[in-house]
Structures are given as structure tokens and as C-alpha cells.
Design a protein around this motif. Structure first.
Motif, PDB file in Angstrom:
ATOM      1  N   SER A  82       0.835  -1.216   0.000  1.00 48.78           N
ATOM      2  CA  SER A  82       0.000   0.000   0.000  1.00 48.78           C
ATOM      3  C   SER A  82       0.862   1.255   0.000  1.00 48.78           C
ATOM      4  O   SER A  82       0.587   2.207  -0.734  1.00 48.78           O
ATOM      5  CB  SER A  82      -0.926   0.012   1.207  1.00 48.78           C
ATOM      6  OG  SER A  82      -1.879  -1.005   1.105  1.00 48.78           O
ATOM      7  N   LYS A  83       1.901   1.257   0.832  1.00 47.25           N
ATOM      8  CA  LYS A  83       2.792   2.428   0.887  1.00 47.25           C
ATOM      9  C   LYS A  83       3.527   2.628  -0.435  1.00 47.25           C
ATOM     10  O   LYS A  83       3.699   3.754  -0.905  1.00 47.25           O
ATOM     11  CB  LYS A  83       3.802   2.271   2.021  1.00 47.25           C
ATOM     12  CG  LYS A  83       3.218   2.446   3.396  1.00 47.25           C
ATOM     13  CD  LYS A  83       4.270   2.246   4.472  1.00 47.25           C
ATOM     14  CE  LYS A  83       3.702   2.338   5.862  1.00 47.25           C
ATOM     15  NZ  LYS A  83       4.714   2.069   6.898  1.00 47.25           N
ATOM     16  N   LEU A  84       3.977   1.514  -1.040  1.00 42.35           N
ATOM     17  CA  LEU A  84       4.712   1.598  -2.297  1.00 42.35           C
ATOM     18  C   LEU A  84       3.851   2.124  -3.445  1.00 42.35           C
ATOM     19  O   LEU A  84       4.353   2.775  -4.360  1.00 42.35           O
ATOM     20  CB  LEU A  84       5.281   0.230  -2.682  1.00 42.35           C
ATOM     21  CG  LEU A  84       6.439  -0.282  -1.836  1.00 42.35           C
ATOM     22  CD1 LEU A  84       6.710  -1.755  -2.144  1.00 42.35           C
ATOM     23  CD2 LEU A  84       7.691   0.556  -2.096  1.00 42.35           C
ATOM     24  N   THR A  85       2.562   1.846  -3.388  1.00 38.49           N
ATOM     25  CA  THR A  85       1.677   2.246  -4.481  1.00 38.49           C
ATOM     26  C   THR A  85       0.907   3.534  -4.200  1.00 38.49           C
ATOM     27  O   THR A  85       0.168   4.009  -5.061  1.00 38.49           O
ATOM     28  CB  THR A  85       0.684   1.116  -4.813  1.00 38.49           C
ATOM     29  OG1 THR A  85      -0.087   0.810  -3.649  1.00 38.49           O
ATOM     30  CG2 THR A  85       1.409  -0.122  -5.303  1.00 38.49           C
ATOM     31  N   ALA A  86       1.076   4.109  -3.035  1.00 43.51           N
ATOM     32  CA  ALA A  86       0.300   5.289  -2.636  1.00 43.51           C
ATOM     33  C   ALA A  86       0.447   6.462  -3.600  1.00 43.51           C
ATOM     34  O   ALA A  86      -0.506   7.204  -3.831  1.00 43.51           O
ATOM     35  CB  ALA A  86       0.680   5.721  -1.222  1.00 43.51           C
ATOM     36  N   ASP A  87       1.619   6.631  -4.179  1.00 42.96           N
ATOM     37  CA  ASP A  87       1.835   7.777  -5.067  1.00 42.96           C
ATOM     38  C   ASP A  87       1.828   7.389  -6.546  1.00 42.96           C
ATOM     39  O   ASP A  87       2.260   8.162  -7.400  1.00 42.96           O
ATOM     40  CB  ASP A  87       3.138   8.486  -4.709  1.00 42.96           C
ATOM     41  CG  ASP A  87       4.368   7.615  -4.943  1.00 42.96           C
ATOM     42  OD1 ASP A  87       4.220   6.386  -5.105  1.00 42.96           O
ATOM     43  OD2 ASP A  87       5.483   8.179  -4.968  1.00 42.96           O
ATOM     44  N   CYS A  88       1.311   6.213  -6.865  1.00 41.95           N
ATOM     45  CA  CYS A  88       1.288   5.739  -8.252  1.00 41.95           C
ATOM     46  C   CYS A  88       0.082   6.289  -9.006  1.00 41.95           C
ATOM     47  O   CYS A  88      -0.977   6.523  -8.438  1.00 41.95           O
ATOM     48  CB  CYS A  88       1.246   4.209  -8.299  1.00 41.95           C
ATOM     49  SG  CYS A  88       2.763   3.433  -7.743  1.00 41.95           S
ATOM     50  N   SER A  89       0.277   6.447 -10.302  1.00 35.49           N
ATOM     51  CA  SER A  89      -0.825   6.857 -11.167  1.00 35.49           C
ATOM     52  C   SER A  89      -1.743   5.659 -11.396  1.00 35.49           C
ATOM     53  O   SER A  89      -1.346   4.512 -11.151  1.00 35.49           O
ATOM     54  CB  SER A  89      -0.268   7.336 -12.513  1.00 35.49           C
ATOM     55  OG  SER A  89       0.252   6.219 -13.244  1.00 35.49           O
TER      56      SER A  89
END
Length: 114
Positions: A82-89
Motif C-alpha cells: 500500500s505504501k509503495l503504491t500510494a503515489d502511483c498513477s
């Protein structure tokens, strides 16, 4: 078997993410910088007292540092994803989801799970 290298890597990753130097961590846990370095590289096994001091200094749960060694720690890895993908488009999220799905299918085939 306990993977001390994984624990050390998690300590280093957490420490650097919080902007704490090895010197500062050593000071916070009342030990030497070399000892911290050896823990982070998996060359030294920290005592329980030292490990607890590290957990407290880094303000994390022990699970976050031990999760690679604990069978019941899926929630820690799910939180990391979740943290790794939090700033993904949205496009990046889709690619990541497709990659995870593909990996899951491959792993289940390799381990004989349906």
C-alpha cells in the motif's frame, strides 16, 4: 532459521526513511556506530535488549522488522505494498496489479496450489 540479513536491511531501510544516521541510532540505543553497522549488514545478531532499543528508537513495531521471519505477517507486507503504491498513477497501479496477479499464478503453480 532466522534471516538476520533481512532484519538488518529492514532496520537500515527504516532508519534511512526516517532520516536517522547510523551515528544517531547508535546514540539513541547506547551503542557504537560499528555495532549498528554490523547489525544492519547481518554480521552481528542483536541482543533482545538492543533489538527492543532499536524498535523504540525507530518508532516501529517489532513485526515490521521481523516480518520476513514470521509466518503470520502478511499484513505487514500488505501495508508495504500500500505504501509503495500510494503515489502511483492509475496506469502504474494497473500494471502493478497485473504483475502481482501474474506472479501469484506462477507461485501457486510452482507450489502446487490451486
Amino acid at each position: 532459521m532466522v534471516d538476520y540479513l533481512d532484519i538488518g536491511k529492514r532496520i537500515r531501510r527504516t532508519r534511512t526513511a526516517k532520516g536517522i544516521t547510523q551515528e544517531k541510532l547508535a546514540e539513541l540505543i547506547s551503542t557504537g556506530t560499528t555495532h549498528v553497522s554490523h547489525i544492519e549488514t547481518g554480521n552481528t545478531i542483536p541482543s533482545l535488549k538492543t533489538f527492543i532499543a532499536i524498535v523504540n528508537a525507530l518508532e516501529v513495531s517489532p513485526d515490521e522488522l521481523l516480518c520476513g521471519n514470521i509466518d503470520q505477517s502478511a499484513y505487514v507486507f500488505q501495508n508495504e505494498i500500500s505504501k509503495l503504491t500510494a503515489d502511483c498513477s492509475p496506469k502504474e497501479i494497473r500494471v502493478i496489479a497485473e504483475t502481482i496477479t501474474s506472479m501469484k499464478i506462477s507461485l501457486r503453480k510452482a507450489f502446487g496450489k490451486p
